[in-house]
Design a protein around this motif. Structure first.
Motif, PDB file in Angstrom:
ATOM      1  N   GLN A 171       9.510   0.029  51.708  1.00 45.29           N
ATOM      2  CA  GLN A 171       9.417  -0.054  52.820  1.00 45.29           C
ATOM      3  C   GLN A 171       9.533  -1.527  53.205  1.00 45.29           C
ATOM      4  O   GLN A 171       8.962  -2.547  52.109  1.00 45.29           O
ATOM      5  CB  GLN A 171       8.143   0.608  53.448  1.00 45.29           C
ATOM      6  CG  GLN A 171       8.085   0.173  55.191  1.00 45.29           C
ATOM      7  CD  GLN A 171       7.007   1.024  55.535  1.00 45.29           C
ATOM      8  OE1 GLN A 171       5.936   1.767  54.723  1.00 45.29           O
ATOM      9  NE2 GLN A 171       6.708   0.877  56.834  1.00 45.29           N
ATOM     10  N   GLN A 221       9.115  -4.967  55.959  1.00 45.31           N
ATOM     11  CA  GLN A 221       8.286  -5.896  56.965  1.00 45.31           C
ATOM     12  C   GLN A 221       8.471  -5.019  58.410  1.00 45.31           C
ATOM     13  O   GLN A 221       7.198  -5.119  59.083  1.00 45.31           O
ATOM     14  CB  GLN A 221       8.596  -7.029  57.112  1.00 45.31           C
ATOM     15  CG  GLN A 221       8.247  -7.928  55.777  1.00 45.31           C
ATOM     16  CD  GLN A 221       6.736  -7.958  55.413  1.00 45.31           C
ATOM     17  OE1 GLN A 221       6.014  -7.882  56.416  1.00 45.31           O
ATOM     18  NE2 GLN A 221       6.447  -8.397  54.236  1.00 45.31           N
ATOM     19  N   GLY A 269       9.755  -1.996  59.070  1.00 41.70           N
ATOM     20  CA  GLY A 269       9.413  -0.482  59.032  1.00 41.70           C
ATOM     21  C   GLY A 269      10.622   0.122  58.552  1.00 41.70           C
ATOM     22  O   GLY A 269      10.565   1.553  58.382  1.00 41.70           O
ATOM     23  N   ASN A 270      11.825  -0.360  58.219  1.00 42.86           N
ATOM     24  CA  ASN A 270      12.536   0.282  57.412  1.00 42.86           C
ATOM     25  C   ASN A 270      12.218   0.937  56.195  1.00 42.86           C
ATOM     26  O   ASN A 270      11.474   0.335  55.529  1.00 42.86           O
ATOM     27  CB  ASN A 270      13.993  -0.575  57.211  1.00 42.86           C
ATOM     28  CG  ASN A 270      14.446  -0.971  58.593  1.00 42.86           C
ATOM     29  OD1 ASN A 270      14.701  -0.275  59.448  1.00 42.86           O
ATOM     30  ND2 ASN A 270      14.914  -2.380  58.434  1.00 42.86           N
ATOM     31  N   TYR A 271      12.714   2.155  55.780  1.00 42.93           N
ATOM     32  CA  TYR A 271      12.259   2.482  54.542  1.00 42.93           C
ATOM     33  C   TYR A 271      13.236   3.697  53.685  1.00 42.93           C
ATOM     34  O   TYR A 271      14.137   3.753  54.259  1.00 42.93           O
ATOM     35  CB  TYR A 271      11.085   3.465  54.707  1.00 42.93           C
ATOM     36  CG  TYR A 271      11.149   4.457  55.641  1.00 42.93           C
ATOM     37  CD1 TYR A 271      11.159   5.774  54.865  1.00 42.93           C
ATOM     38  CD2 TYR A 271      11.076   4.762  56.683  1.00 42.93           C
ATOM     39  CE1 TYR A 271      11.660   7.037  55.411  1.00 42.93           C
ATOM     40  CE2 TYR A 271      11.119   5.767  57.795  1.00 42.93           C
ATOM     41  CZ  TYR A 271      11.386   7.063  56.880  1.00 42.93           C
ATOM     42  OH  TYR A 271      11.806   7.979  57.462  1.00 42.93           O
ATOM     43  N   VAL A 279      14.902   1.217  61.549  1.00 47.62           N
ATOM     44  CA  VAL A 279      14.259   0.962  62.948  1.00 47.62           C
ATOM     45  C   VAL A 279      15.430   0.209  63.676  1.00 47.62           C
ATOM     46  O   VAL A 279      15.904  -1.085  63.042  1.00 47.62           O
ATOM     47  CB  VAL A 279      12.950  -0.059  62.766  1.00 47.62           C
ATOM     48  CG1 VAL A 279      12.405  -0.390  64.027  1.00 47.62           C
ATOM     49  CG2 VAL A 279      11.938   0.818  61.938  1.00 47.62           C
ATOM     50  N   GLU A 290       7.553  -4.107  71.068  1.00 46.79           N
ATOM     51  CA  GLU A 290       6.760  -2.959  70.527  1.00 46.79           C
ATOM     52  C   GLU A 290       7.484  -1.689  70.992  1.00 46.79           C
ATOM     53  O   GLU A 290       6.855  -0.457  71.335  1.00 46.79           O
ATOM     54  CB  GLU A 290       5.463  -2.962  70.755  1.00 46.79           C
ATOM     55  CG  GLU A 290       4.615  -3.931  70.232  1.00 46.79           C
ATOM     56  CD  GLU A 290       3.097  -3.793  70.062  1.00 46.79           C
ATOM     57  OE1 GLU A 290       2.658  -2.676  69.699  1.00 46.79           O
ATOM     58  OE2 GLU A 290       2.350  -4.630  69.685  1.00 46.79           O
ATOM     59  N   LEU A 305      13.545   5.284  65.691  1.00 46.28           N
ATOM     60  CA  LEU A 305      13.749   5.086  64.379  1.00 46.28           C
ATOM     61  C   LEU A 305      14.784   6.392  64.079  1.00 46.28           C
ATOM     62  O   LEU A 305      14.584   7.601  64.516  1.00 46.28           O
ATOM     63  CB  LEU A 305      12.253   5.662  63.700  1.00 46.28           C
ATOM     64  CG  LEU A 305      12.323   5.930  62.546  1.00 46.28           C
ATOM     65  CD1 LEU A 305      12.565   4.813  61.633  1.00 46.28           C
ATOM     66  CD2 LEU A 305      11.066   6.516  61.834  1.00 46.28           C
TER      67      LEU A 305
END
Length: 156
Positions: free
Chosen positions: A43, A45, A47-49, A67, A74, A78
């Motif tokens: 993952q 920083q 939020g992509n994983y 993301v 905010e 996703l």
């Protein structure tokens, strides 16, 4: 009283699950142990994983999540793309490829059912009698009765 306590202890001991060393699950004691052959999870920083695993029973999963930032702080979306495979009770291996985003979970596989094509009569009915399709034309609101339609206010 001592006899009652002794009987209670014997009953509790006989009701305890009995484990066979070749089986490890206390919930389903007749299922063999499944070993993980490979696994990964990465993952970044924002939020992509990416994650995946493969088991010795033929089950495997791969997924990538990306993301997309929104216009406000905010916020965003996703989108997930991936696949999973498993061996069915019939011994065949099944694979499902999918996308999950704002449009929902969208699986694709040859063994999944396919929605039937729209019949021509339905399109003709829609054209000749649009009043029958009033619900599809209303994006917001509440039906009071057959004749009245009330717009709902949306607060954001």
């Amino acid at each position: 009283m001592q006899m009652f306590v002794a009987l209670l202890l014997v009953a509790a001991a006989s009701a305890a699950p009995q484990f066979d060393p070749q089986f490890t699950s206390p919930i389903q004691p007749f299922q063999p142990e499944v070993r993980i052959l490979s696994q990964k999870f990465e993952q970044d920083q924002i939020g992509n994983y990416e994650y995946g695993y493969q088991q010795d029973n033929g089950q495997q999963v791969q997924e990538v999540g990306r993301v997309a930032p929104g216009s406000q702080p905010e916020t965003g979306t996703l989108e997930q793309q991936g696949s999973f495979e498993f061996v069915g009770d019939d011994g065949n291996t099944y694979r499902v490829d999918y996308t999950a985003n704002e449009g929902g979970f969208q699986p694709q596989a040859p063994h999944l059912p396919v929605a039937p094509a729209q019949i021509p009569e339905y399109a003709q009915l829609r054209q000749e009698h649009p009043e029958l399709f009033w619900a599809e034309n209303q994006s917001q609101g509440t039906i009071i009765n057959d004749q009245q339609f009330v717009q709902q206010q949306q607060f954001f």
